[in-house]
Scaffold this motif. Structure first.
Motif, short mmCIF file in Angstrom:
data_model
loop_
_atom_site.label_atom_id
_atom_site.label_comp_id
_atom_site.label_asym_id
_atom_site.label_seq_id
_atom_site.Cartn_x
_atom_site.Cartn_y
_atom_site.Cartn_z
N ALA A 381 0.82 -1.20 0.00
CA ALA A 381 0.00 0.00 0.00
C ALA A 381 0.86 1.26 0.00
CB ALA A 381 -0.92 -0.01 1.22
N ASP A 443 -12.65 -0.86 7.03
CA ASP A 443 -12.29 0.11 5.98
C ASP A 443 -10.77 0.17 5.80
OD1 ASP A 443 -14.91 2.47 6.92
OD2 ASP A 443 -14.95 0.68 5.64
N VAL A 446 -9.48 -3.01 4.04
CA VAL A 446 -9.78 -3.02 2.60
C VAL A 446 -8.89 -2.01 1.89
CG1 VAL A 446 -11.55 -2.54 0.88
CG2 VAL A 446 -12.14 -3.81 2.93
N ARG A 447 -8.65 -0.86 2.53
CA ARG A 447 -7.81 0.17 1.90
C ARG A 447 -6.38 -0.33 1.69
NH1 ARG A 447 -8.43 3.77 5.46
NH2 ARG A 447 -10.33 4.64 4.57
N GLN A 450 -6.33 -2.44 -1.39
CA GLN A 450 -7.05 -1.91 -2.54
C GLN A 450 -6.28 -2.16 -3.84
OE1 GLN A 450 -10.16 -0.71 -2.18
NE2 GLN A 450 -10.27 -0.74 -4.40
N TYR A 451 -4.96 -2.02 -3.77
CA TYR A 451 -4.17 -2.22 -4.98
C TYR A 451 -4.32 -3.65 -5.49
CZ TYR A 451 -0.12 -2.93 -7.96
OH TYR A 451 0.69 -3.25 -9.00
N ILE A 453 -6.78 -5.68 -4.89
CA ILE A 453 -8.17 -5.89 -5.31
C ILE A 453 -8.37 -5.38 -6.74
CG2 ILE A 453 -10.53 -5.13 -4.90
CD1 ILE A 453 -9.86 -5.17 -1.89
N GLU A 454 -7.84 -4.19 -7.01
CA GLU A 454 -7.99 -3.64 -8.36
C GLU A 454 -7.14 -4.41 -9.36
OE1 GLU A 454 -6.91 0.39 -7.91
OE2 GLU A 454 -8.73 0.97 -6.82
N VAL A 460 -15.89 -6.04 -5.05
CA VAL A 460 -16.05 -6.05 -3.61
C VAL A 460 -17.46 -5.60 -3.25
CG1 VAL A 460 -15.23 -5.12 -1.42
CG2 VAL A 460 -13.60 -5.58 -3.25
N ARG A 462 -19.66 -4.61 0.05
CA ARG A 462 -19.56 -4.25 1.46
C ARG A 462 -20.96 -4.19 2.06
NH1 ARG A 462 -15.31 -1.24 3.05
NH2 ARG A 462 -16.29 -1.46 5.09
#
Length: 595
Positions: A381, A443, A446-447, A450-451, A453-454, A460, A462
């Motif tokens: 991240a 949150d 997940v943040r 995020q990289y 996930i994308e 996703v 929620r």
């Protein structure tokens, strides 16, 4: 009484060979483990240096445009048209002060073509630059000659260190003067110190001018010849004489890393450190010092474990050999003797299994103190935010870049807390707990991912209740649990055509429930009961140590909760974290605990 029979020469040779083999195995294990430790140190150090360098570049880039802006500003242009006009001087001074406050730079000022300060942001202070001549400063000379200049020094007027950026001001082909911005880099040093890093920055002359340790500043990294040191002191760059004592004495090199002893104030010994260097622009170098004590201690532990493993193997071979001899003898005896041989064999097998289990538990205790793979996701991240910040800065979106830097600082602090928690976990201690809002924990988790996930093209979903839910827990460690479950879910969907990650927060009776559901390959029924065992993993070799779920399970149990698993092979898995709810607001709970 008969005298003891002499040990046959053959047995003595075998014993000598065994001892030599044990010593050689221990030495080889130590060397290989130490090489692996230095390789890991090199990778982590390179990543850390890249992050620190990008932070420094981003800090400087925020102010690099200011001198050029000053050269185009109307109040500054009016001042150069009539440097003696009191109204023009006042307007320029107030403009510089206002711009300096908005940009949060240390100082802004403009010089005429002879180096005299015409106006400055600190015009109304005792340490005002106005009227002083700075033609002797290299940043003025370079700007007059080539258009731009830069220089790090202790201010000749204020006595405060800073990084000076300059830009030549021209009009109609005529040089009017030089615009200068002074940047305070002490915040970077404070960040390095808070992060626990031993970091320093060396200028083109080999002198340290920024460092996480105050007693390293204005000292050379390595010895500097007396003649060169006299020249540097004559320039008065740092407002004081340079301490000739170097901060590092190299002893050896391993895997491209210099290893030596670091020195503090008064040449006091700080210990053995590995030095990694990252070149920067302007001939500067970024230096990172890593303590090698842990690497050597871990290598020694591996060597001892290897020697004990070899001893155990030799003992097993010896026992097996002796047992075979006993069985051969007893096969020739009575049936009763045969039964005794069988009983003894079974007893030896149980003893060996007990020894293996004890060794496994000891290995777990050793491994937990050095677990590092839990911070991989925050590091990813950080790298993402660094890349994003670079793009934003190129677009001159300074505010959004600053938000990224705040997030990066927050992530770094969470990683430091996570490391402390892992060490505390190895010592069988518990972390501090408080009333924690669960939605922000999810949150943040997940943040962090995020990289991934994308990058993995994961959808996703929620789900969260309208009202906030709280639990009495440690937010960093609970976030660690959620990150681990999310990461495992992402890994599980690597080969899936439909990639849906469902993250739900809800409540059941007096418990809060966090559900992580994936559409991955699922888990075989015979593996479900082993998921939370240390070192058990269904991933490929090299992709995991099998400790993530074990650590997560321990954390949740510490909070008085549990982790449940429901999986269908070929369709996906659901992990449910169940922890007790708090039925009061955080502030009320805090007052109740204090009472």
């Amino acid at each position: 009484m008969q005298p003891p029979r002499p040990v046959p020469l053959r047995h003595a040779l075998i014993a000598a060979f065994a001892l030599a083999a044990i010593a050689a195995a221990g030495w080889l294990a130590y060397v290989l483990a130490l090489d692996a430790g230095f390789a890991r140190m090199q990778r982590e150090g390179n990543d850390r240096l890249a992050l620190i360098a990008s932070t420094f570049d981003a800090t400087v880039a925020r102010y690099r445009y200011l001198p050029a802006v000053l050269s185009l500003a109307d109040p500054i242009r009016e001042l150069y048209r009539d440097p003696q006009d009191a109204a023009a001087i006042a307007a320029a001074n107030h403009y510089l002060k206002s711009l300096n406050q908005g940009a949060r730079s240390a100082e802004l000022y403009v010089l005429d073509s002879t180096g005299v300060a015409l106006a400055a942001s600190n015009f109304d202070q005792e340490s005002s630059f106005v009227g002083y001549n700075y033609a002797f400063r290299p940043y003025f000379v370079d700007a007059m000659r080539s258009g731009e200049g830069h220089y790090y020094a202790v201010g000749a007027t204020t006595g405060q260190p800073g990084y000076f950026l300059s830009h030549r001001i021209t009009e109609g082909g005529k040089t009017l003067g030089v615009a200068v911005v002074k940047i305070d880099l002490s915040a970077l040093e404070a960040d390095w110190a808070r992060a626990g890093d031993l970091v320093a920055m060396e200028d083109e002359n080999g002198v340290i001018f920024l460092a996480s340790r105050a007693d390293w500043k204005y000292r050379p990294l390595l010895p500097v010849p007396a003649e060169r040191l006299a020249e540097l002191n004559a320039a008065q760059q740092f407002g004081q004489a340079i301490d000739a004592a170097p901060i590092f004495v190299p002893k050896s090199s391993r895997r491209g890393i210099e290893i030596g002893h670091a020195r503090g104030r008064g040449n006091t010994e700080l210990g053995e450190y590995a030095l990694q260097i990252r070149p920067l622009d302007r001939g500067w170098k970024l230096l990172l010092f890593s303590d090698v004590v842990d690497a050597r201690r871990n290598a020694a532990t591996v060597a001892i474990a290897g020697m004990f493993a070899l001893i155990a193997l030799l003992l097993v071979v010896l026992v097996a050999y002796q047992r075979r001899q006993v069985v051969r003898a007893k096969l020739e005896a009575h049936d009763v003797l045969e039964r005794r041989v069988a009983e003894r064999t079974e007893e030896l097998r149980r003893t060996l299994e007990s020894l293996v289990q004890s060794a496994k538990l000891a290995s777990l205790g050793q491994a937990l103190a050095g677990v590092a793979h839990e911070i991989n996701q925050p590091l990813a991240a950080l790298i993402t935010y660094v890349a994003s910040s670079r793009v934003l800065l190129r677009r001159n979106e300074v505010d959004r870049a600053a938000e990224n830097l705040d997030l990066m600082s927050s992530i770094a602090e969470r990683m430091m807390a996570l490391i402390d928690h892992l060490r505390m976990f190895a010592r069988k201690e518990t972390g501090s707990r408080s009333a924690v809002a669960l939605a922000p924990v999810i949150d943040n988790a997940v943040r962090l991912l995020q990289y991934r996930i994308e990058h993995e093209h994961i959808e996703v979903v929620r789900i969260a209740p309208a009202e906030p839910l709280y639990s009495f827990a440690n937010p960093i460690r609970l976030e660690q649990v959620v990150v681990n479950l999310l990461s495992n879910a992402i890994d599980a969907m690597r080969e899936s055509e439909r990639r849906l990650l469902r993250v739900a927060l809800g409540s059941e009776a007096a418990n809060a429930v966090i559900e992580v559901t994936d559409t991955g390959a699922g888990i075989a029924a015979e593996h479900v009961k082993l998921l939370f065992d240390p070192f058990f993993t269904t991933k490929e070799v090299g992709e995991g140590l099998g400790l993530g779920l074990s650590i997560s399970y321990g954390i949740v149990r510490e909070f008085g909760g549990d982790i449940l698993v429901d999986s269908v092979p070929g369709r996906g898995s659901t992990f449910r974290v169940v922890i007790p709810l708090l039925d009061v607001a955080p502030a009320s709970q805090h007052r109740e605990l204090q009472a």
